[in-house]
Motif scaffolding. Structure first.
Motif, PDB file in Angstrom:
ATOM      1  N   ASN A  37      -4.121   6.375   3.216  1.00  0.00           N
ATOM      2  CA  ASN A  37      -5.179   6.290   4.337  1.00  0.00           C
ATOM      3  C   ASN A  37      -5.477   4.622   4.539  1.00  0.00           C
ATOM      4  N   SER A  38      -5.378   3.854   3.606  1.00  0.00           N
ATOM      5  CA  SER A  38      -5.638   2.486   3.839  1.00  0.00           C
ATOM      6  C   SER A  38      -4.515   1.968   4.891  1.00  0.00           C
ATOM      7  N   THR A  39      -3.370   2.538   4.565  1.00  0.00           N
ATOM      8  CA  THR A  39      -1.983   1.839   5.569  1.00  0.00           C
ATOM      9  C   THR A  39      -2.564   2.484   6.840  1.00  0.00           C
ATOM     10  N   LEU A  40      -2.817   3.763   7.010  1.00  0.00           N
ATOM     11  CA  LEU A  40      -2.922   4.249   8.456  1.00  0.00           C
ATOM     12  C   LEU A  40      -4.242   3.571   9.112  1.00  0.00           C
ATOM     13  N   GLN A  41      -5.495   2.956   8.232  1.00  0.00           N
ATOM     14  CA  GLN A  41      -6.510   2.145   8.799  1.00  0.00           C
ATOM     15  C   GLN A  41      -5.963   1.019   9.338  1.00  0.00           C
ATOM     16  N   ILE A  42      -5.022   0.362   8.597  1.00  0.00           N
ATOM     17  CA  ILE A  42      -4.724  -1.044   9.129  1.00  0.00           C
ATOM     18  C   ILE A  42      -3.466  -0.948  10.067  1.00  0.00           C
ATOM     19  N   ALA A  43      -2.675   0.066  10.145  1.00  0.00           N
ATOM     20  CA  ALA A  43      -1.565  -0.271  11.298  1.00  0.00           C
ATOM     21  C   ALA A  43      -1.408   1.777  11.636  1.00  0.00           C
ATOM     22  N   PRO A  44      -2.579   2.091  12.268  1.00  0.00           N
ATOM     23  CA  PRO A  44      -2.332   3.312  12.808  1.00  0.00           C
ATOM     24  C   PRO A  44      -1.117   3.652  13.789  1.00  0.00           C
ATOM     25  N   ASN A  45      -0.839   2.708  14.474  1.00  0.00           N
ATOM     26  CA  ASN A  45       0.127   3.122  15.470  1.00  0.00           C
ATOM     27  C   ASN A  45       1.678   2.253  15.113  1.00  0.00           C
ATOM     28  N   ASP A  46       1.853   1.614  13.720  1.00  0.00           N
ATOM     29  CA  ASP A  46       2.933   1.361  13.543  1.00  0.00           C
ATOM     30  C   ASP A  46       3.879   2.243  12.305  1.00  0.00           C
ATOM     31  N   SER A  69      -4.910  12.117  -5.610  1.00  0.00           N
ATOM     32  CA  SER A  69      -6.205  11.531  -4.848  1.00  0.00           C
ATOM     33  C   SER A  69      -6.121  10.113  -4.516  1.00  0.00           C
ATOM     34  N   GLU A  70      -5.700   9.390  -5.515  1.00  0.00           N
ATOM     35  CA  GLU A  70      -5.461   7.677  -5.188  1.00  0.00           C
ATOM     36  C   GLU A  70      -4.404   7.548  -4.421  1.00  0.00           C
ATOM     37  N   ALA A  71      -3.239   8.320  -4.491  1.00  0.00           N
ATOM     38  CA  ALA A  71      -2.391   8.194  -3.607  1.00  0.00           C
ATOM     39  C   ALA A  71      -2.693   8.352  -2.002  1.00  0.00           C
ATOM     40  N   ILE A  72      -3.337   9.614  -1.693  1.00  0.00           N
ATOM     41  CA  ILE A  72      -4.013   9.581  -0.513  1.00  0.00           C
ATOM     42  C   ILE A  72      -4.921   8.504   0.082  1.00  0.00           C
ATOM     43  N   THR A  73      -5.553   8.046  -0.941  1.00  0.00           N
ATOM     44  CA  THR A  73      -6.383   6.690  -0.625  1.00  0.00           C
ATOM     45  C   THR A  73      -5.589   5.530   0.042  1.00  0.00           C
ATOM     46  N   ALA A  74      -4.428   5.342  -0.825  1.00  0.00           N
ATOM     47  CA  ALA A  74      -3.635   4.131  -0.541  1.00  0.00           C
ATOM     48  C   ALA A  74      -2.968   4.567   0.994  1.00  0.00           C
ATOM     49  N   LEU A  83       0.685  -1.293   0.151  1.00  0.00           N
ATOM     50  CA  LEU A  83      -0.095   0.043  -0.093  1.00  0.00           C
ATOM     51  C   LEU A  83       0.922   1.164  -0.007  1.00  0.00           C
ATOM     52  N   ASN A  84       1.843   1.157   0.855  1.00  0.00           N
ATOM     53  CA  ASN A  84       2.613   2.327   0.603  1.00  0.00           C
ATOM     54  C   ASN A  84       3.640   2.889  -0.563  1.00  0.00           C
ATOM     55  N   ILE A  85       4.072   1.569  -1.220  1.00  0.00           N
ATOM     56  CA  ILE A  85       4.655   1.796  -2.433  1.00  0.00           C
ATOM     57  C   ILE A  85       3.690   2.296  -3.503  1.00  0.00           C
ATOM     58  N   LYS A  86       2.379   1.458  -3.355  1.00  0.00           N
ATOM     59  CA  LYS A  86       1.470   1.974  -4.229  1.00  0.00           C
ATOM     60  C   LYS A  86       1.098   3.571  -4.203  1.00  0.00           C
ATOM     61  N   GLY A  87       1.195   4.082  -2.843  1.00  0.00           N
ATOM     62  CA  GLY A  87       1.038   5.472  -2.755  1.00  0.00           C
ATOM     63  C   GLY A  87       2.206   6.267  -3.417  1.00  0.00           C
ATOM     64  N   CYS A  88       3.203   5.704  -2.926  1.00  0.00           N
ATOM     65  CA  CYS A  88       4.438   6.588  -3.807  1.00  0.00           C
ATOM     66  C   CYS A  88       4.425   6.572  -5.297  1.00  0.00           C
TER      67      CYS A  88
END
Length: 92
Positions: free
Chosen positions: A78-87, A71-76, A43-48
């Motif tokens: 945000n998905s990372t943040l939803q999965i691992a908000p503290n990591d 916009s799609e980068a932000i979505t990717a 997800l992070n690489i996709k955002g990048c």
């Protein structure tokens, strides 16, 4: 690797080639995410990749396409943040 290829092509002013490499990278990442939808690295690489594609599109005055890529980068991301908000180690 497709991300790196796209970066190199953009640096060499091979913009049309870079505009193909970035979407190929996104397609490969989407395939990976179909198998492992919670893969933070993918997800992070996709955002990048989407961020760099947006930068290239903006540089080429393709502003609507750049806006979509950002916009799609932000979505990717945000998905990372939803999965691992503290990591924060996984965040790029």
């Amino acid at each position: 690797m497709l991300l790196n290829l796209g970066d190199l092509q953009a640096q060499l002013s091979q913009f049309e080639a870079a505009k193909q490499s970035y979407p190929e990278a996104i397609t490969a990442l989407n395939s990976s995410l179909q198998i492992a939808p919670n893969d933070i690295a993918a997800l992070n690489i996709k955002g990048c990749v989407l961020l760099k594609l947006g930068d290239l599109q903006a540089q080429l005055s393709q502003f609507e396409a750049a806006k979509q890529s950002y916009s799609e980068a932000i979505t990717a991301f945000n998905s990372t943040l939803q999965i691992a908000p503290n990591d924060i180690r996984q965040m790029i």
